[in-house]
Design an enzyme around this catalytic site. Structure first.
Site, mmCIF file in Angstrom:
data_model
loop_
_atom_site.group_PDB
_atom_site.id
_atom_site.type_symbol
_atom_site.label_atom_id
_atom_site.label_comp_id
_atom_site.label_asym_id
_atom_site.label_seq_id
_atom_site.Cartn_x
_atom_site.Cartn_y
_atom_site.Cartn_z
ATOM 1 N N GLY A 101 0.821 -1.218 0.000
ATOM 2 C CA GLY A 101 0.000 0.000 0.000
ATOM 3 C C GLY A 101 0.849 1.259 0.000
ATOM 4 O O GLY A 101 2.039 1.223 0.315
ATOM 5 N N THR A 218 5.275 1.141 6.506
ATOM 6 C CA THR A 218 3.869 0.928 6.811
ATOM 7 C C THR A 218 3.338 2.179 7.456
ATOM 8 O O THR A 218 3.936 2.712 8.387
ATOM 9 C CB THR A 218 3.593 -0.256 7.756
ATOM 10 O OG1 THR A 218 2.259 -0.110 8.248
ATOM 11 C CG2 THR A 218 4.537 -0.299 8.927
ATOM 12 N N ASP A 220 0.830 2.261 9.195
ATOM 13 C CA ASP A 220 0.244 1.897 10.490
ATOM 14 C C ASP A 220 1.245 1.982 11.638
ATOM 15 O O ASP A 220 0.871 1.865 12.798
ATOM 16 C CB ASP A 220 -0.333 0.473 10.428
ATOM 17 C CG ASP A 220 -1.534 0.396 9.513
ATOM 18 O OD1 ASP A 220 -2.061 1.463 9.132
ATOM 19 O OD2 ASP A 220 -1.944 -0.729 9.164
ATOM 20 N N GLY A 264 -5.541 1.671 10.196
ATOM 21 C CA GLY A 264 -5.052 0.916 11.347
ATOM 22 C C GLY A 264 -5.768 -0.414 11.383
ATOM 23 O O GLY A 264 -6.787 -0.575 12.037
ATOM 24 N N MET A 376 -6.855 9.521 2.064
ATOM 25 C CA MET A 376 -6.303 10.881 1.943
ATOM 26 C C MET A 376 -5.071 11.062 2.822
ATOM 27 O O MET A 376 -4.204 11.866 2.510
ATOM 28 C CB MET A 376 -7.366 11.907 2.317
ATOM 29 C CG MET A 376 -8.471 11.949 1.290
ATOM 30 S SD MET A 376 -9.795 13.026 1.772
ATOM 31 C CE MET A 376 -8.979 14.582 1.644
HETATM 32 O O1 F6P Z 1 -1.211 -1.904 5.769
HETATM 33 C C1 F6P Z 1 -1.340 -0.540 5.818
HETATM 34 C C2 F6P Z 1 -2.699 -0.071 5.418
HETATM 35 O O2 F6P Z 1 -2.601 1.302 5.341
HETATM 36 C C3 F6P Z 1 -3.848 -0.467 6.359
HETATM 37 O O3 F6P Z 1 -4.057 0.343 7.459
HETATM 38 C C4 F6P Z 1 -5.002 -0.463 5.443
HETATM 39 O O4 F6P Z 1 -6.014 -1.310 5.848
HETATM 40 C C5 F6P Z 1 -4.423 -0.953 4.177
HETATM 41 O O5 F6P Z 1 -3.101 -0.543 4.149
HETATM 42 C C6 F6P Z 1 -5.257 -0.542 3.030
HETATM 43 O O6 F6P Z 1 -4.535 -0.606 1.840
HETATM 44 P P1 F6P Z 1 -5.157 -1.107 0.456
HETATM 45 O O7 F6P Z 1 -6.573 -0.691 0.412
HETATM 46 O O8 F6P Z 1 -4.301 -0.450 -0.572
HETATM 47 O O9 F6P Z 1 -5.002 -2.583 0.452
#
Ligand code: F6P
Length: 487
Positions: A101, A218, A220, A264, A376
């Site tokens: 992500g 990450t 998170d 998160g 965002m």
């Molecule tokens: O792993 C990090 C993170 O930002 C999570 O908090 C979130 O659920 C996820 O990525 C969402 O990413 P995507 O929608 O791109 O899979």
């Protein structure tokens, strides 16, 4: 090499319980490699520094809180330039890949790896792998140089593109070998770093002189060992805008409620820090802290109380919070390409539940606004402090690879940049420990209920007591040591 084909942890022990959890080096598996004086010694940027090369014996302590008779504890190798390098500048052929992500700062890390290689070490061949791991074997590469990357840190996202999954070790290492790449910089989360560890093992098995360096990512902020992950600061800052909007909306009407959902999945660091930073939040809900809606001590009771006191309130909820409150039937079994279970939209659900509750007979009239800034907060360029952090992470990775270290990830440990073995940052994910001081600080700042019974607290203390341990590993003084590491 262990029987299962994965490397043993490289442990060095000293007196008084000192343990160094070291990272692999080319000299561990390739004999009689020549080394060269570091070209940085002629670089004007470094000639002004008194001691610009890191002492080979420098290590960084994982724990800085010590007791009089306690052991010296676990250490990591200090990051930075070494006196000797294992590549001649003209021979380096580096590549960079971004996976998983998005996160603020990806472009800054890319930029600083390219510029670090060019300006510090005179390396001219740097490739970008497009579209994540699968780009190694399914896409063309792009040439990167300081001109190409000059402005990219001002943009969100990653100029290389990204994807989840797509990890085929054999094809990736074949591609590395076929292209003559000898330094691989891999930017991504824990799944990506696990993949990087496997790539390193395969490279080592083939006896290739190819450095594999990870830069953990990450939003998170749940990567263990390191102080924080890049982009987190920016995400917390960006979340303030959403919380602010929720507060303005809530404050402007009678019994206004603003609900903000933040990222998160498994950990509530963004929600916790955004709440602590804001002071406009009345209640923060995170995955680590179970909560309930109805009855004494429940969320509805608290909302009613806060509305009576203040006339408005703001709730921040992390996307992974309260997932246990959904009925079994609507739990999704679907997973994303990284293997993460797809979550229900807890922000929408909670907003609906609050509305239903207050719509009941004789309850208050409320106005609720739900704000979901999820993407965002991660699609923006990194802020000033993250830009500095990204620069140092990138430079540390470059120094490490040039010095012949491999199979490592870079990170800040107690304020010092360090080289950390992959397994250390992938063996678990950090979580907010709700029996720790930080969560207590939040509770006293928002003055919200803890939603915990004494039994929950005992359970959580048990879980939080040995956070670094993984069941099937040997430990020395509570530290993971000397076993086959299965990634
Ligand atoms: O792993 C990090 C993170 O930002 C999570 O908090 C979130 O659920 C996820 O990525 C969402 O990413 P995507 O929608 O791109 O899979």
């Amino acid at each position: 090499m262990g029987i299962s084909g994965v490397s043993k942890a490289k442990i060095v022990r000293g007196d008084c319980g000192y343990v160094l959890e070291d990272v692999p080096h080319f000299s561990d598996y390739i004999r009689d490699l020549p080394n060269y004086p570091n070209p940085l010694q002629d670089n004007p940027a470094y000639s002004v520094v008194k001691q610009y090369f890191v002492d080979l014996d420098d290590t960084v302590a994982q724990k800085v809180i010590a007791h009089k008779n306690g052991p010296r504890g676990l250490h990591f190798r200090r990051a930075g330039p070494r006196q000797k390098v294992y590549f001649e500048s003209d021979d380096v052929h580096a590549c960079i890949v971004t996976c998983g992500g998005l996160c603020p700062g990806l472009n800054t890390v890319i930029r600083e790896i390219v510029c670090g290689l060019y300006h510090m070490y005179g390396v001219k061949k740097v490739l970008g792998i497009e579209g994540g791991y699968k780009g190694f074997y399914s896409r063309n590469t792009v040439l990167l140089n300081p001109k190409v990357v000059n402005d990219i840190h001002k943009r969100g996202g990653t100029i290389l593109g990204t994807s989840r999954g797509g990890h085929d070790t054999t094809k990736i290492v074949d591609s590395i070998q076929d292209r003559g790449i000898n330094q691989v910089y891999i930017i991504g989360g824990d799944g990506t770093q696990k993949g990087a560890a496997v790539i390193f093992e395969e490279i080592k098995r083939r006896g290739l002189k190819v450095a594999v360096a990870g830069i953990p990512k990450t939003i998170d902020n749940d990567i263990p060992v390191t102080d924080r992950s890049f982009g987190f600061d920016t995400a917390v800052e960006e979340a303030q805008r959403a919380i602010n909007a929720a507060h303005v909306e809530a404050e402007s009407v009678e019994n206004g409620i603003g609900v903000v959902k933040l990222m998160g999945r498994y950990s509530g660091f963004i929600a916790m820090h955004a709440t602590l930073a804001s002071r406009d939040v009345d209640c923060c809900l995170i995955p680590e802290s179970p909560f309930y809606l109805e009855g004494a001590g429940g969320l509805f009771e608290f909302i009613e109380k806060r509305l009576k006191e203040n006339g408005h309130m703001v709730i921040v909820i992390a996307e992974g919070a309260g997932q246990d409150l959904f009925s079994e039937s609507i739990h999704s079994v679907d997973k994303d390409a990284s293997g993460n279970r797809l979550l229900q939209d807890v922000g929408l659900w909670l907003s609906q539940k609050i509305k239903e509750h207050f719509a009941k007979k004789n309850k208050m009239d409320i106005t609720l606004k739900y704000i979901d800034p999820t993407y965002m907060i991660r699609a923006v360029p990194s802020n000033a402090s993250d830009n500095v952090y990204c620069t140092l992470l990138a430079q540390s990775a470059v120094h490490g690879a040039m010095a012949g270290y491999t199979g490592f990830t870079v990170g800040l440990v107690n304020g010092r940049h360090s080289y950390i073995p992959f397994y250390r940052i992938t063996e678990k994910q950090n979580k907010v420990v709700i029996t720790d001081r930080m969560w207590a600080r939040l509770l006293s700042s928002t003055n919200q209920p803890s939603f915990l019974s004494p039994k929950d607290i005992i359970e959580d203390k048990k879980e939080g007591s040995s956070p670094a341990l993984v069941d099937d590993h040997d430990t020395v003084d509570g530290y993971l040591v000397n076993k086959e590491i299965n990634y």
